[in-house]
Design a protein around this motif. Structure first.
Motif, short mmCIF file in Angstrom:
data_model
loop_
_atom_site.label_atom_id
_atom_site.label_comp_id
_atom_site.label_asym_id
_atom_site.label_seq_id
_atom_site.Cartn_x
_atom_site.Cartn_y
_atom_site.Cartn_z
N UNK A 139 0.84 -1.20 0.00
CA UNK A 139 0.00 0.00 0.00
C UNK A 139 0.88 1.25 0.00
N UNK A 140 1.90 1.26 0.84
CA UNK A 140 2.81 2.40 0.89
C UNK A 140 3.49 2.58 -0.47
N UNK A 141 3.91 1.46 -1.08
CA UNK A 141 4.61 1.54 -2.36
C UNK A 141 3.71 2.08 -3.47
N UNK A 142 2.47 1.59 -3.53
CA UNK A 142 1.58 2.01 -4.62
C UNK A 142 1.13 3.45 -4.46
N UNK A 143 1.06 3.94 -3.23
CA UNK A 143 0.72 5.35 -3.00
C UNK A 143 1.92 6.25 -3.28
N UNK A 144 3.11 5.79 -2.87
CA UNK A 144 4.31 6.61 -3.03
C UNK A 144 4.77 6.70 -4.48
N UNK A 145 4.53 5.65 -5.25
CA UNK A 145 5.09 5.58 -6.61
C UNK A 145 4.69 6.77 -7.49
#
Length: 402
Positions: free
Chosen positions: A59-65
């Motif tokens: 979740x953090x990765x997909x939001x940060x990307x």
């Protein structure tokens, strides 16, 4: 009535395009991040705390990307954000590919009688292990000084005095958010050690302006060549400062072949060395920039052999029509990260190596540097040494690396 209808339709179409683009982007991100998440966490039926932790990471990765990509490659062009976003893109691509392939392995495991959750956990562990290994190896491959790829190219119109002339090809150095000034200097040391007669750079020098990448590009000024150092623009110059890079390469002692040519001579034999702008130049809005083969070859002796620099392999059609003997290109990176080369092949006639197109030969380099994700997987970078030979071309080869 017709005019009124047009007034009503145009806003609808104007709204539809960003909605479709946004929906497509969301779908791609959902697939790219969703398959690895499902494979490595949910499908493996790990204990609830493991699934929760893994889900939180994704979740953090997909939001940060998208935030990192916007900050790194949008108007602000923050190198720190670009480094993080590009690396994340590379990692998730690796995970996506090997999660997909690992899920295919479910079939033989099931046929062998391996039941869940053992089967799904084996798939998850296998996908994660291969991805980690390939990420580490791919990063090392991207950061290393490129190997030398040696290719002999017979050209039937080449005069005897130029037989054995050594042409070194650099392309797609992509000096960018990761500072590779030392890599650049070591790469040029290898180039000079090859004792080239002609050194060519077929574009995509950098991602960014001259001021941003000046230190990384500085070693290009130390390139040694007996006959010529020549350069043409790639598509990435037109994302930043195309004319600035043309001027800077001239200041470094290179000859920018901006739809023009020069003639080199050795032992009484002559060779036309020409170059054209990238195919994207015409739509870039940069005044005076477009690929123009007629201008590049204007005034040349039609009996002389022609070596043409053109960034993209798909410019080969115009080269064939112009009677070019050998075109040198880059752009494809050889796919850079397997199996991306299958997508590259949809856009380009060749992904890498030497190929024949009628009487015109095309050499496509896998690139000297890398773009974006700092990984090269089954697509190694190269410094190409092409030795031109007098004689009728035979079968096209791909060359050997050392």
């Amino acid at each position: 009535m017709a005019a009124g209808d047009a007034v009503q339709v145009r806003p609808a179409r104007g709204l539809l395009r960003p909605l479709v683009s946004g929906a497509t982007l969301i779908a791609v991100l959902a697939l790219l991040f969703g398959l690895p998440w499902w494979t490595l966490t949910v499908a493996a039926r790990w204990p609830a705390p493991v699934v929760a932790a893994g889900t939180a990471v994704f979740v953090v990765a997909v939001v940060a990307f998208p935030v990192l990509m916007y900050l790194g490659h949008g108007r602000r062009r923050l190198d720190s954000a670009a480094r993080a976003g590009d690396t994340l893109l590379g990692l998730v691509w690796i995970l996506f590919v090997w999660a997909l392939l690992a899920n295919v392995a479910r079939l033989p495991l099931a046929a062998a009688g391996v039941a869940d959750p053992v089967r799904s956990r084996a798939v998850a562990v296998g996908a994660a292990a291969v991805s980690i290994i390939l990420a580490v190896w791919g990063y090392a491959e991207a950061m290393r000084v490129p190997r030398v790829r040696r290719v002999d190219v017979p050209i039937d119109r080449l005069g005897a005095g130029l037989d054995g002339v050594r042409v070194v090809l650099l392309t797609d150095t992509h000096y960018g958010p990761i500072d590779r000034a030392r890599w650049s200097a070591r790469t040029i040391e290898v180039v000079n050690g090859l004792a080239p007669d002609i050194v060519c750079h077929t574009g995509d020098i950098a991602d960014g302006t001259v001021d941003q990448r000046r230190a990384q590009a500085a070693p290009l000024g130390t390139v040694q060549a007996r006959l010529a150092r020549v350069y043409v623009t790639g598509n990435h110059e037109y994302y930043g400062q195309a004319q600035g890079w043309v001027d800077h390469m001239r200041a470094l002692g290179w000859e920018p072949l901006h739809n023009r040519h020069l003639v080199v001579e050795r032992g009484g034999a002559r060779l036309v060395v020409a170059g054209v702008d990238d195919v994207t130049a015409a739509s870039s809005g940069v005044a005076g920039h477009r690929a123009d083969h007629a201008a590049a070859l204007a005034g040349t002796d039609p009996q002389l052999p022609v070596l043409l620099l053109a960034h993209q392999p798909k410019q080969i059609g115009d080269a064939v029509a112009a009677g070019v003997d050998l075109q040198l290109s880059g752009h494809t990176h050889g796919g850079q990260m397997w199996p991306f080369h299958y997508l590259v092949r949809l856009d380009q006639p060749v992904v890498q190596g030497l190929s024949r197109h009628g009487r015109t030969q095309l050499y496509t380099s896998r690139g000297t540097g890398f773009w974006g994700p700092p990984f090269r997987i089954f697509a190694p970078s190269e410094i190409t040494l092409l030795t031109l030979r007098t004689g009728q071309p035979d079968r096209a080869g791909t060359g050997a690396s050392t």
